[in-house]
Design an enzyme around this catalytic site. Structure first.
Site, PDB file in Angstrom:
ATOM      1  N   GLY A 183      -0.472   8.187  -7.580  1.00  0.00           N
ATOM      2  CA  GLY A 183      -0.656   7.392  -6.374  1.00  0.00           C
ATOM      3  C   GLY A 183      -0.550   5.903  -6.634  1.00  0.00           C
ATOM      4  O   GLY A 183      -0.031   5.457  -7.668  1.00  0.00           O
ATOM      5  N   CYS A 184      -1.088   5.135  -5.693  1.00  0.00           N
ATOM      6  CA  CYS A 184      -0.818   3.696  -5.642  1.00  0.00           C
ATOM      7  C   CYS A 184      -1.487   2.860  -6.737  1.00  0.00           C
ATOM      8  O   CYS A 184      -1.115   1.712  -6.931  1.00  0.00           O
ATOM      9  CB  CYS A 184      -1.216   3.153  -4.271  1.00  0.00           C
ATOM     10  SG  CYS A 184      -0.164   3.759  -2.940  1.00  0.00           S
ATOM     11  N   PHE A 185      -2.481   3.414  -7.437  1.00  0.00           N
ATOM     12  CA  PHE A 185      -3.114   2.617  -8.506  1.00  0.00           C
ATOM     13  C   PHE A 185      -2.310   2.641  -9.800  1.00  0.00           C
ATOM     14  O   PHE A 185      -2.572   1.885 -10.729  1.00  0.00           O
ATOM     15  CB  PHE A 185      -4.549   3.104  -8.777  1.00  0.00           C
ATOM     16  CG  PHE A 185      -4.660   4.513  -9.292  1.00  0.00           C
ATOM     17  CD1 PHE A 185      -4.394   4.811 -10.621  1.00  0.00           C
ATOM     18  CD2 PHE A 185      -5.043   5.549  -8.443  1.00  0.00           C
ATOM     19  CE1 PHE A 185      -4.498   6.114 -11.096  1.00  0.00           C
ATOM     20  CE2 PHE A 185      -5.149   6.853  -8.902  1.00  0.00           C
ATOM     21  CZ  PHE A 185      -4.868   7.131 -10.234  1.00  0.00           C
ATOM     22  N   ALA A 186      -1.293   3.520  -9.879  1.00  0.00           N
ATOM     23  CA  ALA A 186      -0.683   3.856 -11.168  1.00  0.00           C
ATOM     24  C   ALA A 186       0.165   2.748 -11.783  1.00  0.00           C
ATOM     25  O   ALA A 186       0.477   2.808 -12.975  1.00  0.00           O
ATOM     26  CB  ALA A 186       0.140   5.134 -11.036  1.00  0.00           C
TER      27      ALA A 186
ATOM     28  N   PHE B 290      -4.900  -0.049  -6.563  1.00  0.00           N
ATOM     29  CA  PHE B 290      -5.878   0.732  -5.797  1.00  0.00           C
ATOM     30  C   PHE B 290      -5.211   2.028  -5.352  1.00  0.00           C
ATOM     31  O   PHE B 290      -4.059   2.012  -4.939  1.00  0.00           O
ATOM     32  CB  PHE B 290      -6.333  -0.010  -4.535  1.00  0.00           C
ATOM     33  CG  PHE B 290      -6.606  -1.470  -4.729  1.00  0.00           C
ATOM     34  CD1 PHE B 290      -7.679  -1.891  -5.504  1.00  0.00           C
ATOM     35  CD2 PHE B 290      -5.802  -2.439  -4.135  1.00  0.00           C
ATOM     36  CE1 PHE B 290      -7.932  -3.242  -5.687  1.00  0.00           C
ATOM     37  CE2 PHE B 290      -6.049  -3.786  -4.308  1.00  0.00           C
ATOM     38  CZ  PHE B 290      -7.114  -4.196  -5.085  1.00  0.00           C
TER      39      PHE B 290
END
Length: 389
Positions: A163-166, A373
């Site tokens: 997801g977007c934190f990666a 995040f």
């Protein structure tokens, strides 16, 4: 005879992990946000849902996004009507697209990064690949190794469904690999394609509609290594410190589930509140050892999950508007490209800093922070040190 501790010491690099090159790529198909609601409701046969379309138009207007890039064209969507329905079984069709497109787009970004780096690709020792778009075996890391013509014994790491934190995760992993393997050169590739998340609108699931208004396709690639070779390798940013944490009381804040209908996203309304509530603690932990408590004195790269998150972080920390300029610019020009976003912002920042005649790659400042995040709610923190231009 050499001791184990001597072997371990000899294996470690002397200096910090350094970003040595950045490359980015997007599909050719550019979508203007102002006209996207018309296209979206037409292609999904939902024009009769006039109230829902008005809501979606407002979401797009408030998104602060001007345009996005998407692999999915009108032609592809017409050939795959199940992808246009809400929650119709369509995983096979989606997988067929992303299994090919994720490595292809990743290769485009990687070729640019390798060219800027200026070293032969045979010197790449490790490969980290990250995508939230589809799953396959052998994975996108294997496909990229073949597409780029990397050596068969490159050490590969495949990160699916983060997801977007990666974007922060890949930097943390690359830092550990570069600093603990002397001479290592790590190719990092994040490649995201929204073919897994695209679907028609639903009156009862507005959080799905939020994703349709925000997500775009893109890839970013970096070369990371310690102890740059003088005159050949040109450092862009140093990585000083990294951390990952799960925000307290945030379970269910952001969820993604792979189903027969593709990847479904679920967002709580209070995601911006959760992020802003936890960001100060993350900053204190990161910057107190450096004696920094004025967060206007550092440069900022934050995952642009949406304008509300950026607004609340700015408000909570009393940040000057220009602090999030690079982040907002990428959100405006590309939308939310999940894991690739923060790496694209890094690229934009170093380019703009040079164009504006500033002293360092980090908007003329020495230290900066990169935040990711995403699902969990997980927060990735990376402390960066800029390099003199």
């Amino acid at each position: 005879m050499v001791s184990v501790s001597e072997i371990r010491t000899a294996q470690r690099a002397e200096g910090p992990a350094t970003i040595l090159a950045i490359g980015t790529a997007n599909p050719a198909n550019c979508v203007e946000q102002s006209t996207y609601p018309d296209f979206y409701f037409k292609i999904t046969n939902s024009e009769h849902k006039t109230e829902l379309k008005e809501k979606f138009q407002r979401m797009c207007d408030k998104s602060m996004i001007k345009r996005r890039y998407m692999y999915l064209t009108e032609e592809i969507l017409k050939e795959n009507p199940s992808v246009c329905e809400y929650m119709a079984p369509s995983l096979d069709a989606r997988q067929d697209m992303v299994v090919v497109e994720v490595p292809r787009l990743g290769k485009e970004a990687a070729v640019k990064a390798i060219k800027e780096w200026g070293q032969p690709k045979s010197k790449i020792t490790h490969l980290i690949v990250c995508t939230t778009s589809g799953v396959d075996m052998p994975g996108a890391d294997y496909q990229l190794t073949k597409l780029l013509g990397l050596r068969p014994y490159v050490k590969r790491y495949m990160m699916y469904q983060q997801g977007c934190f990666a974007g922060g995760t890949v930097l943390r992993l690359a830092k550990d690999l570069a600093e603990n393997n002397k001479g290592a050169r790590v190719l990092v590739v994040c490649s995201e394609v929204t073919a897994v998340t695209f679907r028609g609108p639903s009156d009862t699931h507005l959080d799905s509609l939020v994703g349709q208004a925000l997500f775009g396709d893109g890839a970013a690639a970096l070369i990371v290594g310690s102890d740059p070779v003088p005159e050949i390798e040109k450092p862009i940013f140093e990585m000083v410190w990294t951390a990952q944490t799960i925000a307290p009381d945030s379970e269910g804040g952001i969820d993604g589930h792979l189903r027969e209908a593709g990847l479904t996203f679920h967002l709580l309304k209070d995601v911006p509140g959760i992020v802003s509530k936890n960001i100060n603690k993350a900053l204190v932990e990161a910057f107190e050892p450096l004696g920094i408590s004025d967060y206007n004195s550092i440069f900022w790269i934050a995952h642009p999950g949406g304008p509300a998150i950026l607004d609340q972080v700015e408000q909570k920390l009393a940040l000057k508007p220009e602090k999030m300029k690079a982040t907002r610019e990428v959100l405006s020009e590309y939308g939310n490209m999940s894991s690739a976003c923060v790496l694209v912002i890094l690229d934009e920042m170093r380019k703009k800093s040079a164009q504006d005649g500033l002293k360092t790659t980090g908007e003329g400042l020495e230290f900066g922070v990169l935040f990711g995040f995403g699902p969990g709610l997980t927060i990735e923190t990376v402390v960066l040190r800029s390099v003199a231009i």
